[in-house]
Design an enzyme around this catalytic site. Sequence first.
Site, PDB file in Angstrom:
ATOM      1  N   TRP A 116      30.312 -20.278  23.369  1.00  0.00           N
ATOM      2  CA  TRP A 116      29.718 -19.227  22.536  1.00  0.00           C
ATOM      3  C   TRP A 116      29.598 -19.856  21.161  1.00  0.00           C
ATOM      4  O   TRP A 116      30.598 -20.082  20.485  1.00  0.00           O
ATOM      5  CB  TRP A 116      30.630 -18.003  22.523  1.00  0.00           C
ATOM      6  CG  TRP A 116      29.941 -16.783  22.042  1.00  0.00           C
ATOM      7  CD1 TRP A 116      29.023 -16.036  22.715  1.00  0.00           C
ATOM      8  CD2 TRP A 116      30.110 -16.160  20.766  1.00  0.00           C
ATOM      9  NE1 TRP A 116      28.613 -14.994  21.939  1.00  0.00           N
ATOM     10  CE2 TRP A 116      29.259 -15.042  20.753  1.00  0.00           C
ATOM     11  CE3 TRP A 116      30.884 -16.439  19.643  1.00  0.00           C
ATOM     12  CZ2 TRP A 116      29.161 -14.197  19.663  1.00  0.00           C
ATOM     13  CZ3 TRP A 116      30.790 -15.600  18.553  1.00  0.00           C
ATOM     14  CH2 TRP A 116      29.940 -14.489  18.561  1.00  0.00           C
TER      15      TRP A 116
ATOM     16  N   GLU B 289      31.167   8.659  17.445  1.00  0.00           N
ATOM     17  CA  GLU B 289      30.479   7.971  18.529  1.00  0.00           C
ATOM     18  C   GLU B 289      31.294   7.867  19.813  1.00  0.00           C
ATOM     19  O   GLU B 289      30.718   7.874  20.884  1.00  0.00           O
ATOM     20  CB  GLU B 289      29.968   6.594  18.092  1.00  0.00           C
ATOM     21  CG  GLU B 289      31.042   5.585  17.757  1.00  0.00           C
ATOM     22  CD  GLU B 289      30.432   4.218  17.407  1.00  0.00           C
ATOM     23  OE1 GLU B 289      31.027   3.534  16.580  1.00  0.00           O
ATOM     24  OE2 GLU B 289      29.395   3.859  17.966  1.00  0.00           O
TER      25      GLU B 289
ATOM     26  N   LYS C  83      24.858  -1.256  22.962  1.00  0.00           N
ATOM     27  CA  LYS C  83      25.524  -2.213  22.082  1.00  0.00           C
ATOM     28  C   LYS C  83      24.546  -2.867  21.131  1.00  0.00           C
ATOM     29  O   LYS C  83      24.831  -3.070  19.960  1.00  0.00           O
ATOM     30  CB  LYS C  83      26.244  -3.280  22.934  1.00  0.00           C
ATOM     31  CG  LYS C  83      27.043  -4.290  22.128  1.00  0.00           C
ATOM     32  CD  LYS C  83      28.200  -3.631  21.412  1.00  0.00           C
ATOM     33  CE  LYS C  83      28.951  -4.544  20.479  1.00  0.00           C
ATOM     34  NZ  LYS C  83      29.736  -3.784  19.485  1.00  0.00           N
TER      35      LYS C  83
ATOM     36  N   ASN D 234      38.125 -24.464  22.542  1.00  0.00           N
ATOM     37  CA  ASN D 234      37.854 -23.125  22.001  1.00  0.00           C
ATOM     38  C   ASN D 234      38.448 -23.093  20.611  1.00  0.00           C
ATOM     39  O   ASN D 234      39.577 -23.569  20.422  1.00  0.00           O
ATOM     40  CB  ASN D 234      38.557 -22.043  22.825  1.00  0.00           C
ATOM     41  CG  ASN D 234      37.894 -21.811  24.159  1.00  0.00           C
ATOM     42  OD1 ASN D 234      36.878 -22.431  24.458  1.00  0.00           O
ATOM     43  ND2 ASN D 234      38.479 -20.926  24.950  1.00  0.00           N
ATOM     44  N   GLY D 235      37.749 -22.506  19.664  1.00  0.00           N
ATOM     45  CA  GLY D 235      38.281 -22.392  18.307  1.00  0.00           C
ATOM     46  C   GLY D 235      37.428 -23.166  17.327  1.00  0.00           C
ATOM     47  O   GLY D 235      36.257 -23.454  17.589  1.00  0.00           O
TER      48      GLY D 235
ATOM     49  N   ARG E 290      32.873 -12.426  28.807  1.00  0.00           N
ATOM     50  CA  ARG E 290      33.211 -12.652  27.408  1.00  0.00           C
ATOM     51  C   ARG E 290      31.991 -13.030  26.577  1.00  0.00           C
ATOM     52  O   ARG E 290      32.065 -13.093  25.360  1.00  0.00           O
ATOM     53  CB  ARG E 290      34.239 -13.788  27.298  1.00  0.00           C
ATOM     54  CG  ARG E 290      35.572 -13.433  27.910  1.00  0.00           C
ATOM     55  CD  ARG E 290      36.353 -14.694  28.241  1.00  0.00           C
ATOM     56  NE  ARG E 290      36.567 -15.523  27.073  1.00  0.00           N
ATOM     57  CZ  ARG E 290      37.586 -15.408  26.252  1.00  0.00           C
ATOM     58  NH1 ARG E 290      38.470 -14.469  26.458  1.00  0.00           N
ATOM     59  NH2 ARG E 290      37.706 -16.215  25.227  1.00  0.00           N
TER      60      ARG E 290
ATOM     61  N   LYS F 262      33.199   6.191  13.722  1.00  0.00           N
ATOM     62  CA  LYS F 262      33.964   5.813  14.916  1.00  0.00           C
ATOM     63  C   LYS F 262      34.323   7.058  15.720  1.00  0.00           C
ATOM     64  O   LYS F 262      34.177   7.077  16.929  1.00  0.00           O
ATOM     65  CB  LYS F 262      35.262   5.085  14.547  1.00  0.00           C
ATOM     66  CG  LYS F 262      35.178   3.639  14.124  1.00  0.00           C
ATOM     67  CD  LYS F 262      34.780   2.651  15.167  1.00  0.00           C
ATOM     68  CE  LYS F 262      33.290   2.500  15.245  1.00  0.00           C
ATOM     69  NZ  LYS F 262      32.606   1.611  14.422  1.00  0.00           N
TER      70      LYS F 262
ATOM     71  N   GLU G 188      33.022   4.909   7.723  1.00  0.00           N
ATOM     72  CA  GLU G 188      33.199   4.170   8.971  1.00  0.00           C
ATOM     73  C   GLU G 188      34.156   4.922   9.915  1.00  0.00           C
ATOM     74  O   GLU G 188      33.921   4.997  11.119  1.00  0.00           O
ATOM     75  CB  GLU G 188      33.704   2.747   8.679  1.00  0.00           C
ATOM     76  CG  GLU G 188      34.006   1.891   9.885  1.00  0.00           C
ATOM     77  CD  GLU G 188      32.845   1.707  10.867  1.00  0.00           C
ATOM     78  OE1 GLU G 188      31.710   2.094  10.547  1.00  0.00           O
ATOM     79  OE2 GLU G 188      33.099   1.190  11.965  1.00  0.00           O
TER      80      GLU G 188
ATOM     81  N   HIS H  98      30.658  20.461  -4.254  1.00  0.00           N
ATOM     82  CA  HIS H  98      29.225  20.727  -4.463  1.00  0.00           C
ATOM     83  C   HIS H  98      28.560  21.259  -3.204  1.00  0.00           C
ATOM     84  O   HIS H  98      27.343  21.192  -3.072  1.00  0.00           O
ATOM     85  CB  HIS H  98      28.534  19.460  -4.966  1.00  0.00           C
ATOM     86  CG  HIS H  98      29.073  19.019  -6.295  1.00  0.00           C
ATOM     87  ND1 HIS H  98      28.807  19.702  -7.458  1.00  0.00           N
ATOM     88  CD2 HIS H  98      29.913  18.016  -6.636  1.00  0.00           C
ATOM     89  CE1 HIS H  98      29.442  19.118  -8.466  1.00  0.00           C
ATOM     90  NE2 HIS H  98      30.137  18.090  -7.988  1.00  0.00           N
TER      91      HIS H  98
ATOM     92  N   CYS I 207      34.105 -18.593  23.750  1.00  0.00           N
ATOM     93  CA  CYS I 207      34.170 -19.740  24.656  1.00  0.00           C
ATOM     94  C   CYS I 207      35.236 -19.512  25.735  1.00  0.00           C
ATOM     95  O   CYS I 207      36.219 -18.818  25.509  1.00  0.00           O
ATOM     96  CB  CYS I 207      34.533 -20.993  23.885  1.00  0.00           C
ATOM     97  SG  CYS I 207      33.402 -21.339  22.545  1.00  0.00           S
TER      98      CYS I 207
END
Length: 609
Positions: free
Chosen positions: A74, A489, A604, A100-101, A27, A486, A482, A505, A2
Site C-alpha cells: 500500500w 452517521e 466509503k 511494512n512501515g 487491508r 460521527k 466532528e 440565538h 502493506c
Amino acid sequence: MCGIVGYIGPKEAAQFLIEGMSKLEYRGYDSAGIAVFDGHKINVEKTVGRLGMLEKKIEQAPPKGHTGIGHTRWATHGRPSDVNSHPHTDCTGKFVVVHNGIIENYLHIKEKLIEKGHTFTSETDTEVVAHLIEEYYDGDFEAAVKKVLAEIEGSYALVFMTEYEPDKIICTKQDNPLVIGLGEGENFIASDIPAIINRTRKTFILSDGEMAIVTKDSVWVQNRQGVPITKKIFEVNWDAEAAEKGGYEHFMIKEIYEQPKAIRETMLGRLAKDDSSIILDELKWTKEDVAAIKKIVIVACGTAYHAGIVGKYYLEQLARMPVEVDIASEFRYRSPLVDESTLAIVISQSGETSDTLAALKEAKRLGARTLAVTNVVGSSISREADQVIYTWAGPEIAVASTKAYTTQLISMCLLALYIAGLKEAIAPERLKELIHGLKELPAQAHELLEDVEPIKTFAQQYGFNEDVFFIGRSLDYAVALEGSLKLKEISYIHAEAYAAGELKHGTLALIVEGIPVIALATQKDVYEKTLSNIKEVKARDAVVIGLAMQGDEQIKKYVDHTIFIPATEKYLTPILAVIPLQLLAYYAAITRGCDVDKPRNLAKSVTVE
Ligand code: F6R
C-alpha cells in the site's frame, strides 16, 4: 496497508504466499510480489495491481521452491508501480527483503550507498535495506541484519532472505506487527493472523526489537544484543472474519484503537530530533515561497472538512495566515476569489472524492498553487495537486472516518508549524513546546483508549435519546462538529453541534428537560464563557456531559458527568478530544443495534457529485 507473508518448509512456498496474501486483501493494497528460492537462486515476481494480476503473471511458470516471502504493498514512498512493489533486492539479486512501515532516514542512507556504487531501481524507502545488507554481508547473514538494524530509523516489520544462507528467513520488527506461525516441519511468517490461520493456529507475536531466525524446524528469537528470548505460544481461536478485524468486533473500533500508531506514523521523520523545527521534505518551501501566499483556502467534505476547520485555527493562530474553509460542493460553484497568490489546500482521506477533486481542479484553473493532504498514494487528488502531504494513517475500511481525521489534524498542525517557522511567526521556544506536545500524543491517545467503560455507560444511558447537542467554543467547536457527525452517521441519532455562544440565538429553544448536551471545555482562553453556556443549558434541565482536560476540578460542579482527556497543549486538544466522541458514537451505535461499519445510505468513497 502493506501485508507480509513468509514460508519455509517442504511444500511449494508460492502456494502459501499467494493464499496468505489473499487473506490480507481486505487491508487494501495496490501491488503484490513474491520471492522464492529455487535451490540455486532467488526468483522475484511482482506487479502493480490486484493479486489476480500476480497470479496471472506466474500462472504458466510459478516460481518453484520451498522458501519464500511475499508482500502486498500500500504505497507510501513512491507511487504504485511494478518497480516500487516488494520484494526488493540488492544490486546482486542475492538478498531480498519485504517491509511494512517507513524507514525514516532512507534518503541519507540512499545517498551514501549511491556514492559507494549501489544502483537503485525503485523510489521506495525499503530498497535501501536490501542494499545495506549487501554492503554489510561478510559471510554471516544474522550479523549483517543486525548491522542494518543499527543503521535504520523508523517503524518496520522486515523479513529477509538470501541465496547465501537459504535455509533460513530472518525477521524483525519495530512498531509494526509480525506473527510467527508454527507448523510441523514448516513455519510461517505474516504481518497479520488471517494470513496463517488456515495452516496453523499455533503462533506467537514478535515484540519490538526482537529478531527471529526461522528455519523449517525451528524458530530462534533473540534481542538486538543476541540475548535469547523464550516466546509464549498461543492458540488462535478466532474465526477468519474476527481475525481480519484483529479480534475486534468492527473495523471502526479497530481503527479507533489504531490511532496512537497512526498519529506516530504521521509524525515520523517530520519532527526534528532537537524539537527545533518541522521537516516536510515533500514541500521544501523557502521563505519566499511562503511570502508569495496571500491567502489560503481549505476545501474538503465531511470529516475532512471538519479537519479543515481545525486547520484554519492552526494556520491563522500559529502561522498568522489568512484562511477560508469551504465545503467542496459549495466552493466549486461560488466563483471563489482565488488567484496565483492563493494556496488551495484540499483534504481527502480517499483522494477520490468527486466534489473535492472538482474543487481542486477549479482552484488550479483559477491559478492557485495546490496542496493535497491525503491518505492514498497515487489517488486522483494526489496526482492532480501540485504537492502532497500524505497522512500515513494506513487504509481506513469502516465508512466512518476516525484515524484519517486525527492524522489529518496532525498533518495540518505540522503544516501550520512549518509555515510559522519559515515566516518566523512563532518563537523558537514556543515551537519547541508544541513539538514536544506532539511527541507525547501517541502515548496520551493510548492512555485514553485504556479506560472506555465510562463512555460505554453513557452510550447505554443516552443511546436511545433521539436528539443530542454538542457545544464548544474555538477549537472545541470544531471538534464538536466532528463528534456530532460521527454520532449521526453510525447511530442515526439526530445530533447538532453549535458554537456554544451561538445557542442563545435560536437553538436554546430546543433544549428541554433530559436532552443530552455534550459540552467541550478544553480551551482555557474561553473556559469561563463556555461555563456560562453550560449554565444556560443546565438551567433548561439538560443532562450535560462535560469533556475537559485532566486536572480541571471546576467543571464537575457544573455538569452531570465528566470525560477527561490527558492534559496537552491547547492546539493539540482536538486530536485527543475527538477520541471519546468517536467511542461514544461507536457504543451508541452498538446499543441501538446499528450496522457500524456500513451505515445505511453511506459509502466509503464518494466518487459521484
Ligand atoms: C465521515 C466520513 C465522510 C468523509 C467524506 C470525505 O465519517 O468519512 O464525511 O470524510 O466523504 O471523504 P474523503 O476524506 O475520502 O474525501
